[in-house]
Motif scaffolding. Sequence first.
Motif, PDB file in Angstrom:
ATOM      1  N   MET A 174      39.993 124.213  47.988  1.00  0.00           N
ATOM      2  CA  MET A 174      41.221 124.933  48.296  1.00  0.00           C
ATOM      3  C   MET A 174      41.943 125.357  47.022  1.00  0.00           C
ATOM      4  SD  MET A 174      44.292 123.619  50.829  1.00  0.00           S
ATOM      5  CE  MET A 174      44.086 121.938  50.214  1.00  0.00           C
ATOM      6  N   ALA A 175      41.963 124.475  46.016  1.00  0.00           N
ATOM      7  CA  ALA A 175      42.625 124.792  44.749  1.00  0.00           C
ATOM      8  C   ALA A 175      41.961 125.981  44.067  1.00  0.00           C
ATOM      9  CB  ALA A 175      42.597 123.567  43.832  1.00  0.00           C
ATOM     10  N   VAL A 176      40.639 125.966  44.006  1.00  0.00           N
ATOM     11  CA  VAL A 176      39.913 127.041  43.314  1.00  0.00           C
ATOM     12  C   VAL A 176      40.001 128.340  44.107  1.00  0.00           C
ATOM     13  CG1 VAL A 176      37.671 127.747  42.388  1.00  0.00           C
ATOM     14  CG2 VAL A 176      38.414 125.359  42.190  1.00  0.00           C
ATOM     15  N   ARG A 177      39.964 128.250  45.416  1.00  0.00           N
ATOM     16  CA  ARG A 177      40.122 129.462  46.231  1.00  0.00           C
ATOM     17  C   ARG A 177      41.491 130.103  45.994  1.00  0.00           C
ATOM     18  NH1 ARG A 177      36.766 130.578  50.610  1.00  0.00           N
ATOM     19  NH2 ARG A 177      38.543 131.504  51.695  1.00  0.00           N
ATOM     20  N   HIS A 178      42.517 129.299  45.775  1.00  0.00           N
ATOM     21  CA  HIS A 178      43.835 129.849  45.450  1.00  0.00           C
ATOM     22  C   HIS A 178      43.779 130.654  44.154  1.00  0.00           C
ATOM     23  CE1 HIS A 178      48.115 130.166  44.644  1.00  0.00           C
ATOM     24  NE2 HIS A 178      47.972 129.470  43.525  1.00  0.00           N
ATOM     25  N   LEU A 179      43.088 130.114  43.155  1.00  0.00           N
ATOM     26  CA  LEU A 179      42.953 130.838  41.881  1.00  0.00           C
ATOM     27  C   LEU A 179      42.133 132.115  42.055  1.00  0.00           C
ATOM     28  CD1 LEU A 179      42.313 127.773  39.537  1.00  0.00           C
ATOM     29  CD2 LEU A 179      44.449 129.067  39.797  1.00  0.00           C
ATOM     30  N   LEU A 180      41.094 132.032  42.858  1.00  0.00           N
ATOM     31  CA  LEU A 180      40.271 133.216  43.132  1.00  0.00           C
ATOM     32  C   LEU A 180      41.094 134.285  43.845  1.00  0.00           C
ATOM     33  CD1 LEU A 180      37.050 131.360  44.325  1.00  0.00           C
ATOM     34  CD2 LEU A 180      37.221 132.774  42.257  1.00  0.00           C
ATOM     35  N   ASP A 181      41.925 133.872  44.776  1.00  0.00           N
ATOM     36  CA  ASP A 181      42.765 134.829  45.506  1.00  0.00           C
ATOM     37  C   ASP A 181      43.764 135.518  44.578  1.00  0.00           C
ATOM     38  OD1 ASP A 181      41.488 134.214  47.863  1.00  0.00           O
ATOM     39  OD2 ASP A 181      43.033 132.825  48.572  1.00  0.00           O
ATOM     40  N   LEU A 182      44.094 134.857  43.466  1.00  0.00           N
ATOM     41  CA  LEU A 182      44.997 135.458  42.481  1.00  0.00           C
ATOM     42  C   LEU A 182      44.258 136.383  41.512  1.00  0.00           C
ATOM     43  CD1 LEU A 182      47.248 132.360  41.639  1.00  0.00           C
ATOM     44  CD2 LEU A 182      47.888 134.373  42.976  1.00  0.00           C
ATOM     45  N   GLY A 183      42.951 136.522  41.710  1.00  0.00           N
ATOM     46  CA  GLY A 183      42.167 137.437  40.881  1.00  0.00           C
ATOM     47  C   GLY A 183      41.449 136.801  39.716  1.00  0.00           C
ATOM     48  N   HIS A 184      41.546 135.482  39.571  1.00  0.00           N
ATOM     49  CA  HIS A 184      40.876 134.803  38.458  1.00  0.00           C
ATOM     50  C   HIS A 184      39.391 134.616  38.778  1.00  0.00           C
ATOM     51  CE1 HIS A 184      44.651 133.878  36.396  1.00  0.00           C
ATOM     52  NE2 HIS A 184      45.156 133.608  37.584  1.00  0.00           N
ATOM     53  N   THR A 185      38.568 134.924  37.822  1.00  0.00           N
ATOM     54  CA  THR A 185      37.124 134.718  37.979  1.00  0.00           C
ATOM     55  C   THR A 185      36.561 133.816  36.883  1.00  0.00           C
ATOM     56  OG1 THR A 185      36.702 136.772  36.744  1.00  0.00           O
ATOM     57  CG2 THR A 185      36.748 136.919  39.167  1.00  0.00           C
ATOM     58  N   ARG A 186      37.298 133.670  35.813  1.00  0.00           N
ATOM     59  CA  ARG A 186      36.903 132.772  34.715  1.00  0.00           C
ATOM     60  C   ARG A 186      37.781 131.526  34.828  1.00  0.00           C
ATOM     61  NH1 ARG A 186      32.592 131.587  31.594  1.00  0.00           N
ATOM     62  NH2 ARG A 186      33.164 131.009  29.453  1.00  0.00           N
ATOM     63  N   THR A 337      50.877 128.828  38.490  1.00  0.00           N
ATOM     64  CA  THR A 337      49.793 129.786  38.776  1.00  0.00           C
ATOM     65  C   THR A 337      50.391 131.153  39.059  1.00  0.00           C
ATOM     66  OG1 THR A 337      49.828 129.109  41.123  1.00  0.00           O
ATOM     67  CG2 THR A 337      48.215 128.034  39.693  1.00  0.00           C
ATOM     68  N   ALA A 338      49.643 132.188  38.654  1.00  0.00           N
ATOM     69  CA  ALA A 338      50.102 133.563  38.847  1.00  0.00           C
ATOM     70  C   ALA A 338      48.883 134.486  38.879  1.00  0.00           C
ATOM     71  CB  ALA A 338      51.041 133.981  37.714  1.00  0.00           C
ATOM     72  N   PRO A 339      49.030 135.700  39.399  1.00  0.00           N
ATOM     73  CA  PRO A 339      47.896 136.642  39.403  1.00  0.00           C
ATOM     74  C   PRO A 339      47.397 136.918  37.984  1.00  0.00           C
ATOM     75  CG  PRO A 339      49.633 137.398  40.865  1.00  0.00           C
ATOM     76  CD  PRO A 339      50.199 136.262  40.105  1.00  0.00           C
ATOM     77  N   ARG A 340      46.100 137.109  37.876  1.00  0.00           N
ATOM     78  CA  ARG A 340      45.518 137.498  36.587  1.00  0.00           C
ATOM     79  C   ARG A 340      46.127 138.827  36.159  1.00  0.00           C
ATOM     80  NH1 ARG A 340      39.193 138.998  35.853  1.00  0.00           N
ATOM     81  NH2 ARG A 340      39.900 140.626  37.274  1.00  0.00           N
ATOM     82  N   ASN A 341      46.571 138.901  34.911  1.00  0.00           N
ATOM     83  CA  ASN A 341      47.231 140.138  34.473  1.00  0.00           C
ATOM     84  C   ASN A 341      46.194 141.151  34.005  1.00  0.00           C
ATOM     85  OD1 ASN A 341      46.649 139.677  31.625  1.00  0.00           O
ATOM     86  ND2 ASN A 341      48.327 138.173  31.644  1.00  0.00           N
TER      87      ASN A 341
END
Length: 345
Positions: A174-186, A337-341
Motif C-alpha cells: 500500500m505504501a509503495v502504491r501510494h508513491l507510484l500513484d504520485l508518479g514516482h518510478t524510482r 510525500t508529494a507528486p514527482r515534479n
Amino acid sequence: MADRAKERRDTQYGLLTAIAGEAGVSLGTVSKVVHRRRDVGEATRARIEALLERHGYVRPWEGDRQAPRQILAVFRDLSGPYTLEITRGIVEAAGDMGVEVIVGTTSKRSISGWLEECVEAGARGVIIVISMLTEQDQHRIVEQGLPVVLVDPLSAPSPNIPSIGVTNRNGARMAVRHLLDLGHTRIGMVAGRSHSPAGAARLHGYRAALTEAGIAYDPAIVRATDFDFGEALTATRQILRDREPPTAVFAASDAQALGVLEAARQHGVAVPGELSVISFDDTLVAAMACPPLTAVRQPFQRLGHEAMRVLMRLADGRAPASPRIELATELVLRTSTAPRNAAQA
C-alpha cells in the motif's frame, strides 16, 4: 528475598517432580495440568489433580486470592518509539482486564530467565515483543505449556506458540502504491533485516508493488538495516549517492524514516520537493517529524488488546483460535510525500 524465592522455587520444583514420578508421567505433563492446559487426557489429568491436592500443592496465582493478577511483558530494549506504543497498548489492555504488567528487557536477563520468573512469580504468562527465541526456549514453552504470546518475533516461531502482528506485506504494498500513484518510478527502500518476519514481509510488499507496476527491482537503492535511526541514516546516504538516486524512499519503520529525513537534510535534498518519504508504523514521532511523515499505521492499541486476550485465553487453559493473528494496517497521509515534479521526470 532472592534466597527465599529460590528456596520456594526449588521446593515447588521438587514437589512437582515427585508428583510426576508418582503419576508415571513427565514433568512437562504435570506442568500442563498445573497451567490447566487442555492437551492432557482426562484420566491423566484427574490422576495428577488428585496428587496435587493430596500433596497440598497450591498454584502460585491462587495462593492469595487478594493478590493482583500479573503478566510479564518482555522487550529486547525500551529505546524506540515502537516499543513505547506497544507498551502502552499492552498496559491499557491489561488495565481493562484488571491485570498488572511487569515490564522488562532481555539486555540483562535472557528469555529463559524471564520464563523462569514467570513460573516463580506465579504470573499468568509472558508477552515477548520483538525478540529472538532460542530453540531451547521454544521447546520449554511448548513442553511445559507456558502461556506465552509473541508480538513481531525476530524469527519464525514454532506453530505451537501463538504470535501477533499486522499485515506487513499488504501494508508495504500500500505504501509503495501510494508513491507510484504520485508518479514516482524510482523508489528506494530502507528495509528491515531478512531474518525478521516483519522486515522480510515489508520488503516482499515493496517488491510486489514494483512488479505490479512493471518496474524492475534495483538492489542499488535498497538497503537492509535494523529498525534503527543511525543505521538508516548511513544506508540512506549510500542510496542518495547512487548515480540515479530515487525520487522517493519507503522506510520499513518510523525510526528508519527519521534517518532518511536526516540523510536528506545533510545532502541538501528537500522533502518532499525532491524526495518523498513514507514510513511504516505511525508511532507518535511520525506526526512530529519535519515534515510530518506519511505512514502505514499499525493498530498498536489493538495489538496490545489481542496479545492480552490470547495470553489470558492460554492462561485459562484454552488454545488460541489461530497460531497467527494479523491485524489490518491503514495509510495515513501527511506532508512528507508529494507528486514527482517535472524536473524529476
